[in-house]
Each structure stands twice: as C-alpha cells, then as structure tokens.
Design a protein around this motif. Structure first.
Motif, PDB file in Angstrom:
ATOM      1  N   VAL A 192      38.967   0.745 -28.081  1.00 14.68           N
ATOM      2  CA  VAL A 192      38.188  -0.368 -27.517  1.00 14.68           C
ATOM      3  C   VAL A 192      38.967  -1.061 -26.403  1.00 14.68           C
ATOM      4  N   LEU A 193      40.246  -1.234 -26.586  1.00 17.46           N
ATOM      5  CA  LEU A 193      41.052  -1.930 -25.574  1.00 17.46           C
ATOM      6  C   LEU A 193      41.127  -1.165 -24.259  1.00 17.46           C
ATOM      7  N   HIS A 194      41.349   0.158 -24.324  1.00 17.59           N
ATOM      8  CA  HIS A 194      41.633   0.918 -23.104  1.00 17.59           C
ATOM      9  C   HIS A 194      40.510   1.838 -22.647  1.00 17.59           C
ATOM     10  N   GLN A 239      32.312   8.556 -20.416  1.00 16.97           N
ATOM     11  CA  GLN A 239      33.306   7.534 -20.145  1.00 16.97           C
ATOM     12  C   GLN A 239      32.958   6.288 -20.942  1.00 16.97           C
ATOM     13  N   MET A 240      33.944   5.708 -21.568  1.00 15.42           N
ATOM     14  CA  MET A 240      33.781   4.425 -22.251  1.00 15.42           C
ATOM     15  C   MET A 240      34.649   3.410 -21.530  1.00 15.42           C
ATOM     16  N   PRO A 241      34.089   2.255 -21.179  1.00 11.39           N
ATOM     17  CA  PRO A 241      34.887   1.263 -20.444  1.00 11.39           C
ATOM     18  C   PRO A 241      35.941   0.611 -21.325  1.00 11.39           C
ATOM     19  N   ALA A 242      36.954   0.074 -20.690  1.00 11.04           N
ATOM     20  CA  ALA A 242      37.995  -0.675 -21.395  1.00 11.04           C
ATOM     21  C   ALA A 242      37.529  -2.114 -21.575  1.00 11.04           C
ATOM     22  N   PHE A 243      37.850  -2.695 -22.729  1.00 11.34           N
ATOM     23  CA  PHE A 243      37.449  -4.071 -23.014  1.00 11.34           C
ATOM     24  C   PHE A 243      38.636  -5.023 -23.136  1.00 11.34           C
ATOM     25  N   LYS A 244      39.810  -4.562 -22.751  1.00 16.89           N
ATOM     26  CA  LYS A 244      40.994  -5.421 -22.910  1.00 16.89           C
ATOM     27  C   LYS A 244      40.917  -6.679 -22.056  1.00 16.89           C
ATOM     28  N   ASP A 245      40.213  -6.607 -20.930  1.00 14.04           N
ATOM     29  CA  ASP A 245      40.091  -7.780 -20.067  1.00 14.04           C
ATOM     30  C   ASP A 245      38.814  -8.564 -20.324  1.00 14.04           C
ATOM     31  N   ASP A 281      41.530 -10.770 -28.700  1.00 14.63           N
ATOM     32  CA  ASP A 281      41.956 -10.041 -29.899  1.00 14.63           C
ATOM     33  C   ASP A 281      40.993 -10.280 -31.054  1.00 14.63           C
ATOM     34  N   ALA A 282      40.576 -11.528 -31.246  1.00 12.19           N
ATOM     35  CA  ALA A 282      39.662 -11.866 -32.341  1.00 12.19           C
ATOM     36  C   ALA A 282      38.298 -11.209 -32.145  1.00 12.19           C
ATOM     37  N   ALA A 341      48.395  -3.783 -30.842  1.00 10.02           N
ATOM     38  CA  ALA A 341      47.975  -2.638 -30.023  1.00 10.02           C
ATOM     39  C   ALA A 341      47.916  -3.030 -28.550  1.00 10.02           C
ATOM     40  N   ARG A 342      47.463  -4.230 -28.284  1.00 11.87           N
ATOM     41  CA  ARG A 342      47.411  -4.711 -26.890  1.00 11.87           C
ATOM     42  C   ARG A 342      48.817  -4.817 -26.310  1.00 11.87           C
ATOM     43  N   GLU A 343      49.738  -5.359 -27.100  1.00  5.37           N
ATOM     44  CA  GLU A 343      51.108  -5.527 -26.630  1.00  5.37           C
ATOM     45  C   GLU A 343      51.770  -4.166 -26.393  1.00  5.37           C
ATOM     46  N   GLU A 344      51.506  -3.232 -27.300  1.00  4.12           N
ATOM     47  CA  GLU A 344      52.110  -1.901 -27.169  1.00  4.12           C
ATOM     48  C   GLU A 344      51.599  -1.160 -25.937  1.00  4.12           C
ATOM     49  N   GLY A 345      50.341  -1.388 -25.592  1.00  4.70           N
ATOM     50  CA  GLY A 345      49.768  -0.685 -24.446  1.00  4.70           C
ATOM     51  C   GLY A 345      49.601  -1.546 -23.213  1.00  4.70           C
ATOM     52  N   LYS A 346      50.385  -2.612 -23.096  1.00  4.40           N
ATOM     53  CA  LYS A 346      50.209  -3.556 -21.983  1.00  4.40           C
ATOM     54  C   LYS A 346      50.493  -2.920 -20.620  1.00  4.40           C
ATOM     55  N   GLU A 347      51.300  -1.855 -20.595  1.00  2.00           N
ATOM     56  CA  GLU A 347      51.608  -1.188 -19.325  1.00  2.00           C
ATOM     57  C   GLU A 347      50.569  -0.127 -18.966  1.00  2.00           C
TER      58      GLU A 347
END
Length: 200
Positions: free
Chosen positions: A122-124, A140-146, A150-151, A179-185
């Motif tokens: 979901v994040l990426h 293609q599935m869009p990223a939802f991190k932005d 988190d909640a 998961a967000r922190e691990e994939g922040k880059e």
C-alpha cells in the motif's frame, strides 16, 4: 387632400396585425410576490437562532472537519470509508477486483500474508506482473505513502484483511510506521512478483 383606399371584403375579415405594447403585470401577481417577500423578511427576523444543539445530528467538530485519530481529532479512523474512497474503483465493493485487469483482495495471499508485506504494497504500490491466486495481472497500483497516514493505512489494511472472506489479524499503525521508515529511500513501486516474493 387624403384619399382613402376602398376596403375589400377580404381585408375586413382579417384581424389587426400584432404589435408590441406595454402590458402591466397583473395585480394579483404583484400581490402574491409582495406577500411572499414580506413573509420571508418576517421569517428571518422572527426565527430563533439559539436552538438546542442536542436536537442536531450529534456530529463533533472533528468529524465535520475530517480529522482522524492520528491528527489529534480523537476519533477512530474508518478503514471502510478509506477503502470506499481510495480502493473500490479498482478492487470493487466485493473485493473481487476485475478479472484480468485488477487483482482480487478476497483470499489473496498478498493481503492475508505478513502485515509488513501488505503495508509495503500500500505504501509503495506495484508495477509489472503480479500473480494472485494463480492468475497473472500486469497492471499498476499507485503508492499511497504520500496520501495516507500510518493510521489510515493500518485502518484500510485491517478492513481488507477482515472483509471479503478474509480473516487475517489487524495491522497496527506502528507496523506501517516501521515499514514507512524502512522504505523511506524508495522512490519506485515494487516490481511485482520479482521483488515482492522476497518480502513474503
């Protein structure tokens, strides 16, 4: 000296040509409009503006402003509402997706597997070939991190993992945060099966 032309029988049978002229508004219409206008003004000045708030629909200000628990609003995040707003167009209200186009969420190994895997998806987002329940999807599935907090990610994942016949445990905001922190880059979506298989 003016000479009048003789009138013929045909001319005498014709009506006069129409022409424009001032026609006043009927008095009855004026009376009704005036009465309605006077009533509207009277209503504005005589209406009470201090009605008991308890007679309303009991929504709080945080609800009306769309604040969620993680934004300090105090309310719980509604995963079903987020699913309806962000996911239902592709995965459908039943979670069955669209055959050959959008993969199903019902009984999907990607949904009911590790909570960190679902959070990363979901994040990426995803691009390329993804196999779900033995069928290949190449979309293609869009990223939802932005887009989602988190909640909110945790709430929508918990909703999906408990609906459509699924019975996987809930996802916590802390799991999503990690998961967000691990994939922040990470800048690109996951490359389907090739990358996601390693996260299973």
């Amino acid at each position: 000296m003016k000479t009048e032309l003789p009138q013929h029988d045909a001319q005498e049978r014709e009506n006069a040509d129409p022409h424009e002229q001032g026609r006043p508004v009927p008095k009855l219409v004026l009376l009704v409009v005036t009465a309605v206008f006077a009533w509207a003004i009277g209503y504005i000045f005589t209406t009470q503006r201090d009605d008991d708030p308890a007679l309303g629909d009991r929504r709080t200000m945080s609800t009306l402003m769309g604040k969620t628990a993680d934004a300090g609003g105090g309310g719980a995040v509604d995963g079903a509402q987020i699913y309806g707003a962000q996911c239902v167009a592709c995965h459908q209200a039943t979670g069955a997706g669209l055959p050959g186009v959008f993969p199903p969420l019902a009984a999907s190994e990607w949904v009911t597997g590790k909570d960190t895997l679902a959070a990363n998806i979901v994040l990426h987002g995803i691009t390329g070939k993804l196999t779900v329940k033995g069928s290949a999807y190449n979309g293609q599935m869009p990223a939802f991190k932005d887009k989602l907090s988190d909640a909110e990610v945790a709430a929508v994942l918990s909703h999906i993992r408990s609906q459509f016949g699924n019975s996987a445990p809930k996802v916590s905001p802390d799991t999503v945060k990690a998961a967000r922190e691990e994939g922040k880059e990470r800048k690109d979506p996951w490359n389907g099966d090739d990358e996601l298989e390693k996260l299973k």
